[in-house]
Scaffold this motif. Structure first.
Motif, PDB file in Angstrom:
ATOM      1  N   ASN A 225      10.812  12.118  34.384  1.00 26.88           N
ATOM      2  CA  ASN A 225       9.548  11.378  34.539  1.00 26.88           C
ATOM      3  C   ASN A 225       8.624  12.049  35.556  1.00 26.88           C
ATOM      4  OD1 ASN A 225      10.311   9.511  32.627  1.00 26.88           O
ATOM      5  ND2 ASN A 225      11.206   8.106  34.115  1.00 26.88           N
ATOM      6  N   SER A 315       6.546  13.704  25.681  1.00 23.48           N
ATOM      7  CA  SER A 315       5.918  12.403  25.930  1.00 23.48           C
ATOM      8  C   SER A 315       4.636  12.236  25.120  1.00 23.48           C
ATOM      9  CB  SER A 315       5.613  12.230  27.423  1.00 23.48           C
ATOM     10  OG  SER A 315       4.474  12.995  27.787  1.00 23.48           O
ATOM     11  N   SER A 346      12.059  10.615  26.401  1.00 21.46           N
ATOM     12  CA  SER A 346      10.603  10.666  26.199  1.00 21.46           C
ATOM     13  C   SER A 346      10.074   9.370  25.595  1.00 21.46           C
ATOM     14  CB  SER A 346      10.228  11.849  25.301  1.00 21.46           C
ATOM     15  OG  SER A 346      10.564  11.569  23.945  1.00 21.46           O
ATOM     16  N   ARG A 401      14.091   4.818  25.084  1.00 20.10           N
ATOM     17  CA  ARG A 401      14.035   4.862  26.547  1.00 20.10           C
ATOM     18  C   ARG A 401      15.213   4.125  27.176  1.00 20.10           C
ATOM     19  NH1 ARG A 401       8.921   3.627  26.726  1.00 20.10           N
ATOM     20  NH2 ARG A 401       7.964   5.668  26.739  1.00 20.10           N
TER      21      ARG A 401
END
Length: 425
Positions: A225, A315, A346, A401
């Motif tokens: 992240n 992403s 992602s 996720r």
């Protein structure tokens, strides 16, 4: 484990290990960083020749060189460069094994012996060295089986199982499994292989399944992240607002990327769908030629992109493609590629061109697996995700996720600690 230190000392033998600043396998580093926080001190013994960067860290008489990366010690053992030549690679493996034995001895004299050794494949010599050194130092050895070796060699037709070399390799493999204090497999179904060979104690063999553990590859979600935030790739295609079908990875025959181009050809009238392919390999120029000759305006071949940009690229995708050949590998025991877990992190749906056993895409409902790896099936799966109601698409993205959190290195490190404590007691 050792009572004299307030921390516990773990050595990891892994031929291709590198810190994340270099090109190679970062699993030992990821464990090391997390083990440090749990009162373990990790030292990684890798080869000085970095296979994936084609560079050698030692070009003089030194037997090894040391580097510290975020508190993880790397000992690079002198090995010759091996480039792409098979014979040179075999020599490189043999020299790593031989030099590792003497470097480990010197290192133990200088810094004291470890409480435990973890010896990792892909080739078996690192595990044989781990077992030998552990016996000399009277500490436990855990062997980590990254790929079922020599099965992978037989699968690629390099040698036959029935040949003399094949039989020798299997005998060596059995010896490693029998003489390790514990075994870590990277795929959930790998113990099925031991049953196929009839090596388990429940079948009258000599390998106890209680000493077998499963810790797959994974992803450092925090770092992933952070990279999305800090390493933005200026790429107008990612920002175009189109439905981005993304593939990242090598472009070689085994990755079968031509199949993605065939699917793109079938979807060329879908003006909002574009295919973005990031990676390099010996088929890149051939595929570029195809894109040109066949007028595939919906395909962009991006070539090599630095690894640090990959989290950002993923992403910005709409769907990520795990593109494999169904025939070149036995997928029934699962898949532990880093890419799979990065794709999940992602938070985008995934399409796998193979149906895997023990499949995270099914387990967490975060993607689709194809029955056949044909362009038609792939094109249909892409359309299926493209036409999904927003609510379904968002749920699948969220599932990816959430699923990734189970494969975070913090979680995997806890599993590793439980294996080490089990062995040491």
């Amino acid at each position: 484990m050792g009572e004299t230190n307030d921390y516990k000392n773990i050595w990891i033998f892994h031929h291709y290990a590198t810190p994340p600043t270099l090109n190679g396998f970062t699993r030992p580093y990821n464990f090391g960083v997390n083990l440090n926080e749990e009162n373990y001190k990790t030292t990684v013994f890798a080869a000085s020749y970095l296979h994936f960067s084609d560079m050698n860290l030692i070009n003089d008489g030194r037997p090894f060189t040391e580097e510290d990366h975020s508190g993880v010690s790397f000992v690079f053992v002198k090995t010759p460069s091996s480039s792409k030549n098979t014979l040179a690679r075999v020599k490189n493996m043999a020299v790593y094994y031989k030099n590792l034995l003497s470097v480990a001895k010197k290192y133990a004299k200088q810094y004291g012996k470890p409480d435990l050794i973890i010896a990792s494949s892909p080739h078996p010599l690192a595990m044989i060295a781990g077992i030998k050194v552990s016996k000399k130092l009277n500490v436990p050895c855990v062997s980590e089986v990254r790929d079922l070796w020599p099965e992978a060699i037989f699968a690629f037709g390099k040698t036959k199982e029935s040949s003399l070399l094949g039989k020798l390799l299997i005998t060596g493999e059995h010896w490693i499994y029998k003489n390790s204090d514990a075994l870590i497999f990277l795929k959930e179904g790998d113990t099925d292989y031991l049953r196929d060979r009839k090596w388990t104690t429940e079948q009258g063999g000599d390998i106890d399944l209680d000493k077998c553990h499963y810790i797959n590859n994974g992803v450092d979600i925090e770092a992933f992240n952070r990279q999305i935030e800090n390493n933005v790739l200026e790429d107008e295609d990612l920002m175009s607002g189109n439905f981005n079908v993304v593939y990242t990875g090598a472009i070689r025959p085994i990755n079968n990327v031509g199949n993605i181009l065939d699917a793109a050809k079938l979807l060329k009238d879908q003006k909002n769908i574009q295919f973005l392919i990031y990676g390099d390999g010996n088929q890149l120029s051939m595929l570029k030629q195809r894109v040109n000759d066949e007028g595939l305006t919906n395909v962009k071949l991006k070539g090599y992109v630095d690894k640090k940009f990959m989290p950002y690229v993923l992403s910005k995708s709409s769907v990520n493609i795990l593109n494999y050949s169904q025939t070149k590998y036995n997928w029934s025991r699962g898949n532990s590629s880093n890419k799979l877990f990065e794709y999940m992190a992602s938070g985008k749906p995934i399409i796998s061109t193979v149906k895997m056993g023990y499949c995270p895409l099914e387990k967490y409902d975060c993607g689709l697996s194809l029955e056949k790896d044909t362009p038609d099936e792939l094109a249909n799966a892409i359309m299926h995700i493209y036409e999904m109601p927003n609510e379904t698409y968002n749920k699948m993205s969220q599932n990816a996720r959430v699923g990734a959190q189970h494969y975070d290195y913090k979680v995997l490190t806890k599993k590793l600690i439980s294996v080490t404590e089990n062995v040491s007691s």
